[in-house]
Design a protein around this motif. Structure first.
Motif, mmCIF file in Angstrom:
data_model
loop_
_atom_site.group_PDB
_atom_site.id
_atom_site.type_symbol
_atom_site.label_atom_id
_atom_site.label_comp_id
_atom_site.label_asym_id
_atom_site.label_seq_id
_atom_site.Cartn_x
_atom_site.Cartn_y
_atom_site.Cartn_z
ATOM 1 N N TYR A 132 0.831 -1.205 0.000
ATOM 2 C CA TYR A 132 0.000 0.000 0.000
ATOM 3 C C TYR A 132 0.865 1.255 0.000
ATOM 4 O O TYR A 132 0.586 2.216 -0.718
ATOM 5 C CB TYR A 132 -0.930 0.017 1.215
ATOM 6 N N GLU B 196 -0.062 10.731 1.227
ATOM 7 C CA GLU B 196 -1.255 10.792 2.061
ATOM 8 C C GLU B 196 -0.813 11.160 3.468
ATOM 9 O O GLU B 196 0.162 10.608 3.973
ATOM 10 C CB GLU B 196 -1.978 9.433 2.089
ATOM 11 N N TYR C 243 -2.001 11.811 7.578
ATOM 12 C CA TYR C 243 -3.042 11.485 8.563
ATOM 13 C C TYR C 243 -2.767 12.278 9.831
ATOM 14 O O TYR C 243 -1.632 12.298 10.314
ATOM 15 C CB TYR C 243 -3.034 9.988 8.872
ATOM 16 N N LEU D 82 -16.512 7.342 2.736
ATOM 17 C CA LEU D 82 -16.956 6.793 4.013
ATOM 18 C C LEU D 82 -18.430 6.435 3.882
ATOM 19 O O LEU D 82 -19.138 7.061 3.111
ATOM 20 C CB LEU D 82 -16.752 7.811 5.133
ATOM 21 N N ARG E 289 -16.229 3.415 5.417
ATOM 22 C CA ARG E 289 -15.351 2.344 4.957
ATOM 23 C C ARG E 289 -14.613 1.854 6.186
ATOM 24 O O ARG E 289 -13.684 2.509 6.658
ATOM 25 C CB ARG E 289 -14.370 2.888 3.915
ATOM 26 N N TYR F 210 -12.819 -0.848 6.852
ATOM 27 C CA TYR F 210 -11.455 -1.366 6.771
ATOM 28 C C TYR F 210 -10.657 -0.562 5.766
ATOM 29 O O TYR F 210 -11.142 -0.200 4.701
ATOM 30 C CB TYR F 210 -11.438 -2.840 6.331
ATOM 31 N N HIS F 211 -9.413 -0.294 6.131
ATOM 32 C CA HIS F 211 -8.542 0.396 5.209
ATOM 33 C C HIS F 211 -7.130 -0.076 5.500
ATOM 34 O O HIS F 211 -6.759 -0.252 6.666
ATOM 35 C CB HIS F 211 -8.654 1.911 5.405
ATOM 36 N N SER G 134 -1.614 -4.234 1.952
ATOM 37 C CA SER G 134 -3.064 -4.385 2.032
ATOM 38 C C SER G 134 -3.427 -5.851 1.793
ATOM 39 O O SER G 134 -2.729 -6.552 1.096
ATOM 40 C CB SER G 134 -3.773 -3.516 1.002
ATOM 41 N N GLY H 172 -15.362 4.391 10.031
ATOM 42 C CA GLY H 172 -14.038 4.139 9.480
ATOM 43 C C GLY H 172 -13.195 5.393 9.310
ATOM 44 O O GLY H 172 -12.286 5.436 8.491
ATOM 45 N N ARG I 210 -10.312 7.920 9.459
ATOM 46 C CA ARG I 210 -8.900 7.653 9.677
ATOM 47 C C ARG I 210 -8.050 8.909 9.663
ATOM 48 O O ARG I 210 -6.829 8.835 9.671
ATOM 49 C CB ARG I 210 -8.387 6.626 8.675
ATOM 50 N N ASP J 81 -7.442 11.142 7.396
ATOM 51 C CA ASP J 81 -6.749 11.490 6.154
ATOM 52 C C ASP J 81 -6.853 13.006 5.919
ATOM 53 O O ASP J 81 -7.887 13.606 6.182
ATOM 54 C CB ASP J 81 -7.425 10.725 5.007
ATOM 55 N N HIS K 247 -9.699 13.925 3.877
ATOM 56 C CA HIS K 247 -10.954 13.850 4.619
ATOM 57 C C HIS K 247 -11.128 15.079 5.499
ATOM 58 O O HIS K 247 -12.208 15.658 5.567
ATOM 59 C CB HIS K 247 -10.983 12.590 5.484
#
Lengths: 181, 468
Positions: free
Chosen positions: A6, A35, A37, A124, A126, A128-129, A181, B221, B223, B225, B228
């Protein structure tokens, strides 16, 4: 299913470190798939990542207009076409009386569109990621910041995991690893 | 001084006052511990928690009373209430306006203060929104209760039906159902969207499988991001922007229920702004009423600080002045119009059967809040609690008087009458308060009562200013 790489994830302790790392990476390789977070909406994160502007406001505006027009049309149709009642010769299309309901319908449709548009655009719900497999990712909702470099940014280019890991720790990641993943 | 230091590190001048020394992780742990903590607030047994458990038991028995009373009401009809001609609107309508008013401060705090970038709201917006949701929901029950045939309440909604009937669009009662159901739905969305990142935090911190599953499902879910967050922030701000005119419109529509009728005492153009101010007044009083026991019991003095209470007290004072202006304007308009019925209604208010209620709420809503001019009293917690309770009671009396006193003597002396609340009137009022308390206790137990995600942002951004 065959596991797929991933991305390579680095963990940062402060939002400043995350932002600095993103800015450096973006300058060095503008096409890189990144990405980030974060546990809260970090100011400047979207700009640093150079994310395109969101379309949520547009969807909301359109839904609000549709709600207002729809609400007004419903009342006009009911009072003038479907069920006309002549009360003391007053006009059937007494539009000022239709404003409150039309207004409430505008707000309702716009709010529903804002929320569901946001969820839909975010993909969303979702549950599982793959990123949830990153080490200590439960801290992403507490006080840690994660940066993920995804493979496949340049077509056909090899994704050198070891190089990316080194790069992330050079940028200040306190811990980094690969996520499958 | 520590407090002054906090003021200078604020994002905008004088904003977030938290106790010193909190980190992003610290606030998350502290707030989620209230919900999840083992050996934490809820698991220490009766001895440590008799107050909590006592409140829960009493309020839950009140909920059962409300359920059985509604069953009895639906069986026997509205004759249970003390209403009759000429006062066909009694407690039920007064309670409705009162509850919906209480439901206003939450969205006001969340939406308007968010748009104004008042970051001190962060500590109080979540539970104020919950308060809004519960109060507005309870408010919605009362119009249904007072219908003669409550099972036909849905006739107010436009839906395809075989009678080919439509609701009467020119009736404020139909506007009401649109306004209130919109308000409820939008408040729910606003609250839930605000909760999503916090539910994700709880999911990640929960240790038992059941809680992980429950919070995980509710968190959808999430996370964190960056993409997001970007859309999330945009949607949240938009919701705030949409909720702001909504707050004003809901109580305006409620006031139009009265103002559009030509009954003396109802038929007044001051009603919309005066009702909205009164709503914020009772809403802020309820926010303070809830804040003081919460910060005391759950040890949240670092989050809900004196500054929050102080600012809420100032809002109450301002609302009190608005409301006083409304009272004065009503009296002035009655005499200035020269309308005999209006003048009679006003004099009846001063000296009639319900005059004690009138003077009581003048004391509660106009005189008592004047104490809040004093900075010392604004920072005196017991005094603030008492004043906010007094204001809550005063606002209830005001709503009662507007509904009942205007009706009991209108145009025709031969049809005058007096409304005396029946036993069931009191049962419904008190048990609806019990339902509110029970819902709120359940909320505090199972959901984070302060927004953790926003607190993290607040802590990080204000600590960042130290570094710079």
């Amino acid at each position: 299913m065959k596991p797929m790489l991933y991305g390579v994830v680095g963990r940062f302790e402060t939002p400043q470190a995350l932002l600095a790392a993103i800015r450096t990476l973006r300058e060095q390789e503008p096409g890189l798939r990144l990405e980030a977070y974060a546990p809260y909406a970090v100011e400047g994160l979207a700009e640093a990542l150079r994310l395109p502007p969101t379309r949520v406001p547009l969807i909301t505006l359109l839904a609000g207009i549709a709600g207002a027009l729809g609400g007004f049309f419903m009342q006009w149709y009911a009072a003038v076409v479907s069920f006309p009642v002549n009360i003391g010769g007053r006009p059937l299309d007494s539009w000022p009386m239709f404003i409150p309901v039309a207004f409430e319908m505008a707000i309702l449709c716009a709010a529903l569109a804002a929320v569901f548009g946001m969820l839909f655009a975010n993909g969303l719900p979702r549950l599982y990621h793959p990123i949830f497999n990153a080490p200590c990712f439960d801290l992403a909702t507490r006080d840690r910041y994660f940066l993920c470099v995804r493979p496949g940014s340049v077509k056909g280019a090899d994704f050198d995991v070891a190089r990316r890991l080194r790069q992330l720790s050079r940028l200040g990641a306190s811990d980094s690893g690969e996520v499958w993943s | 001084m520590a407090e002054n230091d906090m003021d200078t590190t604020a994002v905008s001048a004088g904003t977030p006052v938290l106790g010193p020394g909190w980190t992003a992780g610290g606030v998350t742990d502290k707030i989620s511990h209230i919900v999840l903590g083992r050996g934490g607030p809820w698991t220490r047994g009766w001895k440590a928690h008799w107050r909590w458990r006592g409140a829960l038991l009493i309020s839950f028995s009140g909920v059962l009373v409300l359920l059985s009373a509604s069953a009895w009401l639906f069986m026997r009809g509205v004759g249970l209430f003390g209403v009759n001609m000429p006062v066909a609107w009694g407690f039920a309508l007064g309670n409705f306006v009162w509850w919906i008013g209480i439901g206003h401060a939450g969205t006001f705090i969340s939406a308007i203060l968010l748009l104004l970038r008042q970051r001190w709201r962060t500590s109080i917006n979540r539970y104020a929104e919950a308060m809004t949701l519960f109060a507005a929901g309870i408010a919605g029950l009362f119009p249904i209760f007072h219908l003669g045939r409550p099972w036909f309440a849905y006739w107010l909604l436009p839906y395809p039906n075989r009678m080919e009937l439509w609701p009467q669009w020119r009736s404020p009662l139909v506007w009401d159902i649109f306004a209130i159901s919109t308000y409820l739905l939008v408040s729910l969305l606003f609250w839930y969207v605000g909760l999503i990142p916090d539910l994700a935090s709880l999911r990640d911190k929960a240790r038992s499988r059941g809680k992980q599953l429950a919070y995980g499902l509710l968190a959808l879910g999430w996370r964190g991001d960056a993409r997001h967050w970007q859309r999330y922030e945009s949607a949240y701000l938009l919701l705030a922007g949409l909720a702001t005119p909504l707050v004003v419109s809901v109580h305006t529509v409620v006031s139009l229920d009265f103002a559009i009728g030509n009954t003396p005492g109802y038929h007044s153009t001051i009603f919309p702004p005066y009702f909205v101010a009164g709503a914020l007044f009772s809403g802020f009083a309820m926010v303070v009423t809830l804040a003081i026991p919460l910060r005391h019991y759950l040890n949240l003095r670092d989050f809900i600080t004196m500054r929050h209470l102080d600012l809420a007290a100032r809002v109450m004072l301002a609302c009190s002045l608005f409301v006083a202006y409304g009272y004065a304007s009503e009296i002035f308009t009655a005499y200035y119009s020269g309308d005999a019925y209006e003048i009679h209604m006003t004099q009846d208010r001063f000296t009639g059967v319900y005059a004690p209620v009138y003077w009581a709420y003048i004391c509660c809503n106009v005189l008592a809040p004047q104490i809040l001019w004093s900075r010392r009293m604004r920072r005196n917690v017991p005094a603030l609690l008492i004043i906010s309770l007094v204001i809550n009671a005063g606002m209830w009396m005001e709503r009662f008087l507007i509904v009942v006193q205007s009706l009991h003597q209108d145009f025709l002396p031969s049809s005058w009458g007096v409304f005396v609340p029946s036993f069931w009137d009191w049962v419904f009022l008190l048990s609806s308060i019990a339902l509110f308390v029970w819902l709120f206790l359940m909320f505090v137990r199972y959901l984070p009562l302060i927004s953790m995600a926003e607190m993290r942002g607040l802590v990080q951004e204000t600590s960042g200013e130290d570094v710079r």
